[in-house]
Design an enzyme around this catalytic site. Structure first.
Site, mmCIF file in Angstrom:
data_model
loop_
_atom_site.group_PDB
_atom_site.id
_atom_site.type_symbol
_atom_site.label_atom_id
_atom_site.label_comp_id
_atom_site.label_asym_id
_atom_site.label_seq_id
_atom_site.Cartn_x
_atom_site.Cartn_y
_atom_site.Cartn_z
ATOM 1 N NE ARG A 47 -43.163 -64.964 25.161
ATOM 2 C CZ ARG A 47 -42.400 -65.737 24.378
ATOM 3 N NH1 ARG A 47 -42.935 -66.363 23.337
ATOM 4 N NH2 ARG A 47 -41.133 -65.909 24.646
ATOM 5 C CE1 TYR A 99 -62.837 -47.998 27.517
ATOM 6 C CE2 TYR A 99 -60.841 -48.555 26.321
ATOM 7 C CZ TYR A 99 -61.487 -48.271 27.509
ATOM 8 O OH TYR A 99 -60.774 -48.259 28.667
ATOM 9 C CG ASP A 172 -65.138 -54.102 22.161
ATOM 10 O OD1 ASP A 172 -65.744 -54.782 23.011
ATOM 11 O OD2 ASP A 172 -64.292 -53.235 22.471
ATOM 12 C CE LYS A 197 -63.707 -52.323 31.129
ATOM 13 N NZ LYS A 197 -63.748 -51.805 29.785
#
Ligand SMILES: *Cc1c(COP(=O)(O)O)cnc(C)c1O
Length: 410
Positions: A47, A99, A172, A197
Site C-alpha cells: 500500500r 463530471y 481534471d 478512459k
C-alpha cells in the site's frame, strides 16, 4: 530522448534483475523483507509503495511534466485523495459543469465533511475571480474540456487567477490527456485523470492518476494515498502502463474520426447543435487551437425537439450504448439519464444538458462505418417522428369530427 511519442514507449527505463525483459514485471507481493531489523528496505508494504505502481507513477509524472505521480483505484479515488488535502472550512471553487460523480462526491460527501463547495461558470473569469476573493477559497477545480458540452476551459488564465488569490488550480485532464495538453506547464498545480478512459484506453480497467507540481503537494498527496489507502493494484497498474504506450496512436485516430463525425452531424437536418471544439464554428475553437494539440475524441450533439434522442441511441449498431469514453470502441450515451442523472433536472437544463443531447466517445473504427451507423440511427428516429406527427394529425381530425358531430346534435 525528450520527444513525447518516444517517452510514451520508453520513458521510464526497464531494468529488471538482468533478465533483459522489455516490459517491467508485475510484482504480486503485499510485503517485502527487511535485510535486518534496522535495514528498512526500499519497499516494505505494497500500500505504501511497490515497484509496479512506482513505474506507472513515474510514467505519468514524466508525461505531465510534474514532480511526482500517484496511482489510485479509480478516478474518483484520485479526486477524493486530492480534495482530502484540504480541511473543513476550506472553500473550493468548482466548475459548474463537472463530471456527475465528482459533483456528487463534492455535494454529498465533501460538503458533509466540511468543505464549502462554490459552483461557478469557469468560462466567466469575473465570476471565478469573485468566488476566489473569499479568504477561505483554497483552490479552483475544473476540467480541461467540460463534459458533455465540450467547452474549453482556459487552464492558463484560471491558474493565474487562482494564484493571484493565494489558491491552487486543480485540473481534471481526463478528456485531454498529456498528449494534447500538459496543464502543469500552463500553471496548474495538480492534474488528475480517470485513467479508466484514454490512458488505459481499452475499457478493461478502472484507475485514477494524480500528478503534482511541487514537493510540498507531493508529500500531502502521498500522506492521503498511504493513509486513506485507495491504491491501484499492481496488475491494474500494468494495464494502464501498457495503455499509455499506445495513447498517441489511438488518439490520432479518435480525433480524426471525431472530426468527420462532427462535420457530418453539423450538416444533418435532424441535428440542431453540435458541440466539438475541433469544428471551426465552435465557440471553443480559437482557445483549443491555441492551447491544445487537438480537440480529442468526445463530442456531443442535440437532436431537433420533435426527434426522440432515445430512439437514436437505441438504434445504434456500431456505437455501443454505454457510459465511459476514451477506449478503442465507439460509445454513445444519454447524459440526461446516464452520466448526469446525479444533477437535478433544473441544474442540468441550466448548464445546457437538454433532453435531446447525445454524447459520443469516438473510437478507432473505420469512420465510414461510424457515419453509416449515425445515418441509419437518425433515419430511424426521423421516421418515428414523422409517424408521430401523422398520428397527431389523425387524432386531431378525429376529435374535430367528433366535436362537429356533437355540435350538429345540440
Ligand atoms: C470517468 C471520469 C471520472 C471518474 O473516474 P472513474 O475512473 O470512473 O472513477 C472523473 N472525471 C472525468 C472527467 C471522468 O470522465
Amino acid at each position: 530522448m525528450a520527444r513525447f511519442n518516444t517517452q510514451l514507449v520508453h520513458g521510464v527505463p526497464v531494468n529488471d534483475n538482468n533478465t533483459g525483459a522489455v516490459n517491467p514485471p508485475i510484482y504480486n507481493s503485499s510485503t517485502y523483507t527487511f535485510g535486518s531489523v534496522d535495514a528498512m528496505p526500499r519497499w516494505d508494504y505494497a500500500r505504501s509503495g511497490n515497484p509496479t505502481r512506482e513505474f506507472l507513477e513515474s510514467q505519468i509524472a514524466q508525461l505531465e511534466h510534474g514532480e511526482r505521480g500517484f496511482a489510485f483505484a479509480s478516478g474518483l479515488a484520485a479526486i477524493h485523495a486530492v480534495l482530502s488535502i484540504f480541511k473543513p472550512g476550506d472553500r473550493i471553487v468548482v466548475g459548474k459543469d463537472i463530471y456527475g460523480g465528482t459533483y456528487s462526491q463534492l455535494h454529498e460527501h465533501f460538503s458533509r465533511w466540511g468543505l464549502i463547495v462554490d459552483g461557478v461558470d469557469t468560462q466567466d473569469p469575473v465570476a471565478v475571480s469573485r468566488a476566489l476573493s473569499n479568504p477561505d477559497a483554497k483552490a479552483v477545480y475544473f476540467e480541461t474540456l467540460t463534459n458533455p458540452l465540450l467547452k474549453v476551459n482556459d487552464v492558463r488564465s484560471l491558474s493565474a487567477l487562482a494564484h493571484a488569490h493565494g489558491a491552487i488550480a486543480i485540473v481534471d485532464n481526463t478528456f485531454v490527456t498529456p498528449y494534447l495538453q500538459q496543464p502543469l506547464d500552463l500553471g496548474a498545480d495538480v492534474v488528475l485523470h480517470s485513467a479508466t478512459k484514454y490512458l488505459a484506453g481499452h475499457s478493461d480497467v478502472v484507475a485514477g492518476l494524480v500528478v503534482v507540481r511541487d514537493a510540498d503537494l507531493a508529500s500531502r498527496i502521498y500522506f492521503v494515498q498511504n493513509r486513506l489507502g485507495a491504491v491501484l493494484a499492481p496488475a491494474e497498474c500494468d494495464s494502464v502502463r501498457k495503455g499509455i504506450q499506445t495513447l498517441a496512436l489511438r488518439m490520432d485516430r479518435q480525433q480524426e474520426n471525431a472530426l468527420k463525425v462532427a462535420r457530418y452531424l453539423k450538416r444533418h437536418p435532424l441535428v440542431s447543435a453540435v458541440h466539438y471544439p475541433g469544428l471551426e464554428s465552435d465557440p471553443g475553437h480559437a482557445l483549443a487551437s491555441r492551447e491544445l494539440n487537438g480537440a480529442g475524441g468526445v463530442l456531443s450533439f442535440e437532436v431537433r425537439d420533435d426527434v426522440d434522442a432515445g430512439t437514436v441511441l437505441n438504434s445504434f449498431k456500431v456505437f455501443r450504448l454505454a457510459v465511459s469514453l476514451g477506449a478503442v470502441e465507439s460509445l454513445a450515451e444519454f447524459p440526461a439519464r446516464m452520466t448526469h442523472f446525479e444533477l437535478p433536472r433544473e441544474e442540468r437544463l441550466k448548464i445546457g444538458i437538454t433532453d435531446g443531447l447525445i454524447r459520443l466517445a469516438v473510437g478507432i473504427e473505420d469512420s465510414a462505418d461510424l457515419l453509416e451507423d449515425l445515418e441509419q440511427a437518425l433515419h430511424a428516429a426521423g421516421e418515428e417522428s414523422n409517424d408521430r406527427a401523422a398520428q397527431a394529425t389523425v387524432n386531431a381530425t378525429a376529435t374535430a369530427t367528433a366535436l362537429a358531430g356533437i355540435g350538429a346534435l345540440s
